[in-house]
Enzyme design. Sequence first.
Site, PDB file in Angstrom:
ATOM      1  N   GLY A   1       0.816  -1.214   0.000  1.00  0.00           N
ATOM      2  CA  GLY A   1       0.000   0.000   0.000  1.00  0.00           C
ATOM      3  C   GLY A   1       0.849   1.263   0.000  1.00  0.00           C
ATOM      4  O   GLY A   1       0.648   2.159  -0.817  1.00  0.00           O
ATOM      5  N   ALA A   2       1.794   1.323   0.925  1.00  0.00           N
ATOM      6  CA  ALA A   2       2.629   2.512   1.020  1.00  0.00           C
ATOM      7  C   ALA A   2       3.773   2.238   1.985  1.00  0.00           C
ATOM      8  O   ALA A   2       3.776   1.217   2.676  1.00  0.00           O
ATOM      9  CB  ALA A   2       1.821   3.695   1.514  1.00  0.00           C
ATOM     10  N   MET A   3       4.734   3.177   2.034  1.00  0.00           N
ATOM     11  CA  MET A   3       5.924   2.966   2.848  1.00  0.00           C
ATOM     12  C   MET A   3       6.318   4.237   3.582  1.00  0.00           C
ATOM     13  O   MET A   3       6.388   5.319   2.999  1.00  0.00           O
ATOM     14  CB  MET A   3       7.060   2.488   1.925  1.00  0.00           C
ATOM     15  CG  MET A   3       8.343   2.226   2.662  1.00  0.00           C
ATOM     16  SD  MET A   3       8.143   0.911   3.898  1.00  0.00           S
ATOM     17  CE  MET A   3       9.333   1.430   5.118  1.00  0.00           C
ATOM     18  N   GLU A   4       6.603   4.060   4.870  1.00  0.00           N
ATOM     19  CA  GLU A   4       6.803   5.187   5.785  1.00  0.00           C
ATOM     20  C   GLU A   4       8.218   5.766   5.819  1.00  0.00           C
ATOM     21  O   GLU A   4       8.621   6.335   6.843  1.00  0.00           O
ATOM     22  CB  GLU A   4       6.418   4.724   7.199  1.00  0.00           C
ATOM     23  CG  GLU A   4       7.385   3.684   7.838  1.00  0.00           C
ATOM     24  CD  GLU A   4       6.970   2.235   7.691  1.00  0.00           C
ATOM     25  OE1 GLU A   4       6.207   1.927   6.755  1.00  0.00           O
ATOM     26  OE2 GLU A   4       7.402   1.406   8.505  1.00  0.00           O
TER      27      GLU A   4
ATOM     28  N   GLU B   1       0.767   5.710   7.475  1.00  0.00           N
ATOM     29  CA  GLU B   1       2.181   5.991   7.203  1.00  0.00           C
ATOM     30  C   GLU B   1       2.654   7.190   8.023  1.00  0.00           C
ATOM     31  O   GLU B   1       3.773   7.210   8.531  1.00  0.00           O
ATOM     32  CB  GLU B   1       2.422   6.237   5.709  1.00  0.00           C
ATOM     33  CG  GLU B   1       1.938   5.117   4.788  1.00  0.00           C
ATOM     34  CD  GLU B   1       2.374   3.723   5.192  1.00  0.00           C
ATOM     35  OE1 GLU B   1       3.447   3.569   5.797  1.00  0.00           O
ATOM     36  OE2 GLU B   1       1.622   2.758   4.910  1.00  0.00           O
TER      37      GLU B   1
ATOM     38  N   GLU C   1       3.756  -2.448  13.250  1.00  0.00           N
ATOM     39  CA  GLU C   1       2.590  -2.576  12.381  1.00  0.00           C
ATOM     40  C   GLU C   1       1.279  -2.758  13.145  1.00  0.00           C
ATOM     41  O   GLU C   1       0.286  -2.107  12.853  1.00  0.00           O
ATOM     42  CB  GLU C   1       2.792  -3.696  11.352  1.00  0.00           C
ATOM     43  CG  GLU C   1       3.942  -3.431  10.377  1.00  0.00           C
ATOM     44  CD  GLU C   1       3.822  -2.106   9.616  1.00  0.00           C
ATOM     45  OE1 GLU C   1       2.730  -1.491   9.612  1.00  0.00           O
ATOM     46  OE2 GLU C   1       4.835  -1.673   9.032  1.00  0.00           O
TER      47      GLU C   1
HETATM   48 ZN    ZN Z   1       2.671  -0.005   8.502  1.00  0.00          ZN
END
Ligand code: ZN
Length: 888
Positions: free
Chosen positions: A269-272, A306, A328
């Site tokens: 989905g996405a990356m922090e 994120e 997470e």
């Molecule tokens: Zn996460």
Amino acid sequence: MRTEQPKMIYLKDYRAPDYLIDETHLTFELFEDHSLVHAQLVMRRNPAAGEGLPLLVLDGQQLELLSLSLDGQELSAADYQLGDSHLSLQPKAASFVIDSSVRIHPESNTALEGLYKSGSMFCTQCEAEGFRKITYYLDRPDVMSKFTTTLSAEQHRYPVLLSNGNPIASGPEEGEGGRHWATWQDPFMKPAYLFALVAGDLWCVEDSFTTMTQREVALRIYVEPENIDKCQHAMDSLKKSMKWDEEVYGREYDLDIFMIVAVNDFNMGAMENKGLNIFNSSCVLAKAETATDAAHQRVEEVVAHEYFHNWSGNRVTCRDWFQLSLKEGFTVFRDAEFSADMHSRTVKRIEDVAYLRTHQFAEDAGPMAHPVRPEAFIEISNFYTLTVYEKGSEVVRMIHTLVGAEGFRKGSDLYFQRHDGFAATCDDFIRAMEEANGIDLAQFKRWYSQAGTPRLAVGEHYDAAAQTYSLSFKQSCPASPGQSEKLPFVIPVELGLLGAQGQALPLRLQGEAAAGAASRVFAIDQAEQLLTFVDVAERPLPSLLRGFSAPVKLSFPYSRDQLMFLMQHDSDGFNRWEAGQQLSVQVLQELIGQYQRGETLALDQRLVTALRSVLQNERLDQAMVAEMLSLPGEAYLTEISEVADVEAIHAAREFARQQLAEALFDLLWQRYQGNRDLSRSSAYMAEAEHFARRSLQNIALSYLMLSDQPKVLAACLEQFEVCDNMTERLAALAVLVNSSFEDEKAKALASFADFFKDNPLVMDQWFSVQAASALPGALQRVEQLMRHPAFTLKNPNKVRALIGAFAGQNQLGFHQADGSGYRFLADQVICLNALNPQIASRLLAPLTRWAKYDGARQQLMKAELERILASGELSSDVFEVVSKSLAC
Ligand code: ZN
């Protein structure tokens, strides 16, 4: 691809790193046919790791080493050992500097891990172990370093050059080639998995946020030029998230700039990444005309998730990957609470629980079942799972339930303060919660170490003479791979007792001086336990596990009439919905039995009565009405079956829908028209009340269409053509696709594809709607769609939209008795194994669920797993899942 035998890695083998990297200076030279990476690592012996100077072992994969030096001295091949995934050398002093240059090939990196190209832009994905595909490094989260990054690229193609932290210098490059460069410096120590860079022709939407200490933060969302009109919702979501984290957790943003970049090719989905989040475009881009309400909510939730990682993940990171749920699970809990605060808390809870019970419970019952904190893995990428994320979030939620909001805040404050700037463990998190609240969570911690979904069987006894009411609890947990015996969990059960008029009865336990609140949380921590309530003047009806206070399978012998009563009277909104679900499950299971015995199907009219009163209740939140009308899905009915009968489940559910549609036609039509009128007369808004009315409108339409009445078809076509938003348009399309109006269907599909052919995210929806349709010929449709020009196996969103939707959402189509669905999926997995191992391995999940099906299907599914195993050189990702699935 794997060349060394896949190795199991164990939590128990954790050792502190021998060396530390205080500073990391990176230089990237990006070209069209290769890229060069120079890394200067300022290193020293880790004083906490013992005596002497052990061999330094750096991680590195798929790198072409061009040069290597130690303290400025160029090393020759005799000075180091180079393997497939490591480079080792012998340091001569406790402090030293390593310089390396490598050549890599982002332009042909289809695994989308490390440095790669998405369309015409360069980007990175380093979590979990992608940084080792960029340069030689200690690629582990407990090695934290200060990063300085310089990128250079052709100015014309890549006008925007980004990395973590703050921009400190930039300029044109000397010489030919029209190149330019930029240097970024990140003042915060971070592990390599949070590193990011982006180079591309990007536009950005800019805004700002003033933090609680009045610091001004620049906010930028970078997208490809054609998407510049789809960023506002993400920007609004970001500002709301920043504010919420200040208010609820006291957490302030730390850098002067926060950037989000949208890319089309992304595995997750996405990356922090610190200060530079990289997002799957599906989790950033949203505007009414092209994104559904669900997509808008997903964007809000992922942006928040994120952003929240900046504290729960970045400022405090994980010691090792076994601790993944530390960041997470906690962050999913944080984003879920954020969404609950932004919209309807009950509806959010219902959606999350339905998802957890359908998908995480299935994972927990399958061959890949693992604890929230796994103890061993071959490939860490396989452990970004529903268990680590969603069940992990439930575990954090249970702590919140046990200690209360204030106690939880004390615990999180202590956790952030104590571990800020460090790499922590799940135990550290628990310890902070314990110490801040003066409690002992030793037994509770079994939620981190025991896999499987606990069962909680509840019985009752009412003694009218003594006016006592007892609830007996019996917990157990099925065996899971490597864990045959389980010890009792601490299960927080929130409950209330209802009197005959639906009123809440006071809750006073035997031995208590006075009654407490009318809804209370009891920690069930024994294998068998009894709660006895006194002063119970009438026989009560219990409302159990309110708000789904623990991720367990609770059973209580409710009659259908009792469930109808709870649907009407329970003060807990979640449990009103839950009573409806349980009633539906009972009724559907009865139909399934009838179907299997070859009897005529007959629907228990109580379900009709119950849903009629829901539809008639004008005071109910429309989103709740929509949730109540949604029958349990086929995947959920599969999960709760001992052996799932695909055809019977489908037939029973469709029969029930048909019957409900006929019996409730007028009410549904009324509700549909009322809401459709509002949709027609008001502009689109991404707000709870509007989501609610559109979801009721659309589920009503899907029922109405089962009637085959011309006025419904006309309404559906009108909605499809005359609307200002994707929520209405896509719902109408889905209803048409699942109908038997062949001409209208074909016309709608064609006009939709023609209109949206240049919008990949909308085309994903178009693929999914068709792949999920249970009408005959599903596999042929999917195979044909794979040849559509908008489809490509190289884009994970496309794979998920078409192949994933078919295998995951189309039970009937995928589980065809001839095994054709299984063969198809295995073929795709084999193809993808070479292109993108992470996606290949995720796509496999439906085949790993073989134990749920009849003997013939089991054989077919296992044969396909065997075929994958024998297909050649497997990635560690696919190898782990396939071999574990066959070992059971
Ligand atoms: Zn996460």
